[in-house]
Design a protein around this motif. Structure first.
Motif, PDB file in Angstrom:
ATOM      1  N   LEU A 229       0.965  -1.363   0.224  1.00 56.30           N
ATOM      2  CA  LEU A 229      -0.139   0.038  -0.004  1.00 56.30           C
ATOM      3  C   LEU A 229       0.871   1.316   0.120  1.00 56.30           C
ATOM      4  O   LEU A 229       1.726   1.333   0.648  1.00 56.30           O
ATOM      5  N   PHE A 230       0.285   2.072  -0.741  1.00 58.29           N
ATOM      6  CA  PHE A 230       1.014   3.582  -0.739  1.00 58.29           C
ATOM      7  C   PHE A 230      -0.278   4.768  -0.449  1.00 58.29           C
ATOM      8  O   PHE A 230      -1.285   4.471  -1.171  1.00 58.29           O
ATOM      9  N   LEU A 231       0.196   5.187   0.592  1.00 63.26           N
ATOM     10  CA  LEU A 231      -1.094   6.169   1.100  1.00 63.26           C
ATOM     11  C   LEU A 231      -0.702   7.647   0.753  1.00 63.26           C
ATOM     12  O   LEU A 231       0.532   8.181   1.303  1.00 63.26           O
ATOM     13  N   ILE A 232      -1.531   8.435   0.136  1.00 58.72           N
ATOM     14  CA  ILE A 232      -1.257   9.526  -0.083  1.00 58.72           C
ATOM     15  C   ILE A 232      -2.479  10.551   0.672  1.00 58.72           C
ATOM     16  O   ILE A 232      -3.839  10.247   0.380  1.00 58.72           O
ATOM     17  N   GLY A 233      -2.376  11.477   1.552  1.00 60.98           N
ATOM     18  CA  GLY A 233      -3.307  12.152   2.185  1.00 60.98           C
ATOM     19  C   GLY A 233      -3.567  11.502   3.370  1.00 60.98           C
ATOM     20  O   GLY A 233      -5.009  11.794   3.855  1.00 60.98           O
ATOM     21  N   PHE A 234      -2.818  10.866   4.124  1.00 62.26           N
ATOM     22  CA  PHE A 234      -3.249  10.122   5.154  1.00 62.26           C
ATOM     23  C   PHE A 234      -2.001  10.566   6.075  1.00 62.26           C
ATOM     24  O   PHE A 234      -1.700  10.059   7.416  1.00 62.26           O
ATOM     25  N   ASP A 235      -1.373  11.767   6.223  1.00 57.46           N
ATOM     26  CA  ASP A 235      -0.359  12.266   7.198  1.00 57.46           C
ATOM     27  C   ASP A 235      -0.879  12.737   8.518  1.00 57.46           C
ATOM     28  O   ASP A 235       0.095  12.809   9.250  1.00 57.46           O
TER      29      ASP A 235
ATOM     30  N   ILE B 131      -2.925  10.863  10.663  1.00 50.43           N
ATOM     31  CA  ILE B 131      -3.556   9.604  11.454  1.00 50.43           C
ATOM     32  C   ILE B 131      -2.571   8.657  11.475  1.00 50.43           C
ATOM     33  O   ILE B 131      -1.605   8.610  10.672  1.00 50.43           O
ATOM     34  N   SER B 132      -2.414   8.034  12.872  1.00 55.19           N
ATOM     35  CA  SER B 132      -1.647   7.219  13.063  1.00 55.19           C
ATOM     36  C   SER B 132      -2.114   5.816  12.608  1.00 55.19           C
ATOM     37  O   SER B 132      -3.568   5.717  13.194  1.00 55.19           O
ATOM     38  N   LEU B 133      -1.518   5.086  12.027  1.00 59.45           N
ATOM     39  CA  LEU B 133      -2.135   3.783  11.607  1.00 59.45           C
ATOM     40  C   LEU B 133      -1.244   2.733  12.195  1.00 59.45           C
ATOM     41  O   LEU B 133       0.093   2.620  12.097  1.00 59.45           O
ATOM     42  N   PRO B 134      -1.960   1.448  12.613  1.00 56.10           N
ATOM     43  CA  PRO B 134      -1.129   0.449  13.238  1.00 56.10           C
ATOM     44  C   PRO B 134      -0.429  -0.517  12.365  1.00 56.10           C
ATOM     45  O   PRO B 134      -0.526  -1.776  12.776  1.00 56.10           O
ATOM     46  N   PHE B 135       0.137  -0.107  11.233  1.00 61.19           N
ATOM     47  CA  PHE B 135       0.522  -1.002  10.206  1.00 61.19           C
ATOM     48  C   PHE B 135       2.177  -0.447  10.229  1.00 61.19           C
ATOM     49  O   PHE B 135       2.319   0.672   9.925  1.00 61.19           O
ATOM     50  N   ASP B 136       2.977  -1.543  10.001  1.00 56.40           N
ATOM     51  CA  ASP B 136       4.256  -1.201   9.375  1.00 56.40           C
ATOM     52  C   ASP B 136       4.058  -1.769   7.826  1.00 56.40           C
ATOM     53  O   ASP B 136       2.994  -2.062   7.436  1.00 56.40           O
ATOM     54  N   ASN B 137       5.168  -1.209   7.099  1.00 55.13           N
ATOM     55  CA  ASN B 137       5.186  -1.956   5.919  1.00 55.13           C
ATOM     56  C   ASN B 137       4.118  -1.206   4.958  1.00 55.13           C
ATOM     57  O   ASN B 137       3.708  -1.905   4.024  1.00 55.13           O
ATOM     58  N   ILE B 138       3.711  -0.060   5.244  1.00 54.61           N
ATOM     59  CA  ILE B 138       2.854   0.870   4.083  1.00 54.61           C
ATOM     60  C   ILE B 138       3.844   1.964   4.131  1.00 54.61           C
ATOM     61  O   ILE B 138       4.626   2.611   4.869  1.00 54.61           O
ATOM     62  N   THR B 139       3.638   2.582   2.772  1.00 52.92           N
ATOM     63  CA  THR B 139       4.307   3.983   2.413  1.00 52.92           C
ATOM     64  C   THR B 139       3.522   4.824   2.367  1.00 52.92           C
ATOM     65  O   THR B 139       2.400   5.058   1.624  1.00 52.92           O
ATOM     66  N   ARG B 140       3.664   5.972   3.314  1.00 53.69           N
ATOM     67  CA  ARG B 140       2.849   7.321   3.123  1.00 53.69           C
ATOM     68  C   ARG B 140       3.880   8.252   2.312  1.00 53.69           C
ATOM     69  O   ARG B 140       5.112   8.393   2.675  1.00 53.69           O
ATOM     70  N   LEU B 141       3.048   8.914   1.525  1.00 54.55           N
ATOM     71  CA  LEU B 141       3.912   9.914   0.419  1.00 54.55           C
ATOM     72  C   LEU B 141       3.008  11.091   0.517  1.00 54.55           C
ATOM     73  O   LEU B 141       1.650  11.250   0.689  1.00 54.55           O
ATOM     74  N   LYS B 142       3.649  12.030  -0.112  1.00 57.56           N
ATOM     75  CA  LYS B 142       2.945  13.283  -0.674  1.00 57.56           C
ATOM     76  C   LYS B 142       2.647  13.165  -2.042  1.00 57.56           C
ATOM     77  O   LYS B 142       3.274  12.050  -2.724  1.00 57.56           O
TER      78      LYS B 142
ATOM     79  N   GLU C 289       5.636  12.908  -4.551  1.00 55.25           N
ATOM     80  CA  GLU C 289       6.736  11.943  -4.270  1.00 55.25           C
ATOM     81  C   GLU C 289       6.363  10.398  -4.633  1.00 55.25           C
ATOM     82  O   GLU C 289       7.097   9.770  -4.855  1.00 55.25           O
ATOM     83  N   MET C 290       4.897  10.265  -5.231  1.00 57.55           N
ATOM     84  CA  MET C 290       4.881   9.012  -5.430  1.00 57.55           C
ATOM     85  C   MET C 290       5.123   8.936  -6.915  1.00 57.55           C
ATOM     86  O   MET C 290       5.035   9.466  -7.887  1.00 57.55           O
ATOM     87  N   ASP C 291       5.735   7.726  -7.362  1.00 54.51           N
ATOM     88  CA  ASP C 291       6.039   7.111  -8.918  1.00 54.51           C
ATOM     89  C   ASP C 291       4.973   6.231  -9.310  1.00 54.51           C
ATOM     90  O   ASP C 291       4.776   4.972  -8.825  1.00 54.51           O
ATOM     91  N   PHE C 292       4.089   6.894  -9.849  1.00 53.89           N
ATOM     92  CA  PHE C 292       2.899   6.333 -10.170  1.00 53.89           C
ATOM     93  C   PHE C 292       3.010   5.085 -11.353  1.00 53.89           C
ATOM     94  O   PHE C 292       1.974   4.384 -11.658  1.00 53.89           O
TER      95      PHE C 292
END
Ligand code: NAP
Length: 298
Positions: free
Chosen positions: A30-36, A38-49, A52-55
């Motif tokens: 998962l790549f999350l944009i627009g979720f800066d 909120i704290s999410l209890p998962f590792d191994n997900i990428t949060r980006l602006k 910054e995303m390579d679509f």
């Protein structure tokens, strides 16, 4: 089933959190944009602006339920940064990148006319629209209780439209004792309305009948509660317009005539975000199964 499928989520509200949980459990990348915010209890997900995303990596891009507005803006409840995309936004994506959105807005049509991609509007599916009618109807009931001074039991309630939402609204209000009338135009719908014990109303009889209702709930996505109809309404009646933009009510006229008119959009996300998110997540999984995501990944 979704192992390592690269899914980019852009924006959204609390419903998207349920979607993230489900996709995460299924081991999608998962790549999350627009979720800066909120704290999410998962590792191994990428949060980006957004920038910054390579679509070109994305197998699937998921836009939120309301889609993208006419200016390219995407609603993001968990970000202070505006998410705005341009009409050639899809140019850097793979040709087989799958685009998912709640509803297809004019801006999404423009994106697809610039770069042809497979797109699925989730809310065009009957299964999600019917399941989503449950939190919508519960939300409408909550508003009717809050904004009237009498019980719903014994009240006269008019439901405009007998589609996926109208059907559930009529049943829920009737089940707690409201006297329900439903306006429809198809003979089969009018017959079903009679069979279910409601009073049938047509566009022709609306004007003369409308004064008797305490609550009028619109689900028709065109201007049905116009100035003429509102003029005939009882001043104490409440309008709850559920139809998506541009809605089905002349709100300015209702306001001038001192008739309370509510336009609660996105009710499921507000009144039952967890259930609404689970419904959304379930449908996304079904759609990804149908779309054969293994083929997408190759
Ligand atoms: P639907 O299944 O397509 O039902 C729409 C109903 O409106 C049908 O009965 C249809 O009649 C009737 N209709 C459409 N145009 C009409 C016209 N010109 N005159 C008379 N009747 C007309 O849609 P739905 O899933 O029930 O959704 C209804 C609306 O609610 C949509 O705008 C949807 O986006 C919105 N919605 C809002 C919320 C919220 O939280 N506010 C939540 C979910 C959905 P026919 O069958 O004869 O065409």
């Amino acid at each position: 089933m979704l192992k390592d499928l690269k899914i980019v989520l852009i924006g959204g509200d609390a419903r998207q959190i349920e979607v993230i949980k489900t996709l995460y459990t299924l081991e999608a990348k998962l790549f999350l944009i627009g979720f800066d915010n909120i704290s999410l209890p998962f590792d191994n997900i990428t949060r980006l602006k957004l920038d910054e995303m390579d679509f070109s990596l994305a197998d699937v891009i998921l836009f939120p339920v309301p889609g993208i507005d006419i200016n390219g803006k995407i609603e993001a409840s968990y970000s202070n940064n505006e998410l705005i995309i341009s009409k050639d936004f899809l140019s850097s994506t793979k040709e087989d990148c799958l685009i998912l959105t709640g509803v297809k807005t004019p801006f999404i049509s423009e994106l697809l006319s610039v770069n042809k991609r497979k797109m699925i509007a989730l809310f065009e599916r009957d299964d999600i629209a019917i399941l989503n009618s449950i939190p919508t109807a519960e939300g409408a009931l909550m508003l009717a209780i809050q904004h009237t001074t009498r019980t719903i039991h014994g009240s006269k309630v008019l439901v405009l439209g007998f589609g996926r939402i109208g059907f559930t609204i009529a049943r829920i209000f009737s089940s707690i004792g409201a006297n329900v009338s439903v306006m429809a135009r198809k003979p089969a719908h009018l017959a079903r309305i009679i069979e279910m014990g409601y009073t049938p109303i047509t566009a022709e009889t609306l004007l003369e009948q409308v004064s008797q209702y305490d609550v009028c709930i619109n689900t028709i996505p065109s201007l049905v509660l116009n100035a003429e109809v509102i003029t005939n309404m009882n001043k104490n009646s409440l309008i709850i317009d559920l139809a998506s933009k541009p809605g089905g009510t002349d709100f300015e006229f209702a306001n001038k005539h001192h008739i309370k008119a509510l336009w609660p959009l996105g009710l499921p996300g507000k009144t039952a975000p967890q259930t609404a998110g689970e419904i959304l997540a379930h449908t996304i999984i079904e759609v990804l199964k149908d779309a054969d995501v293994y083929a997408i990944q190759k």
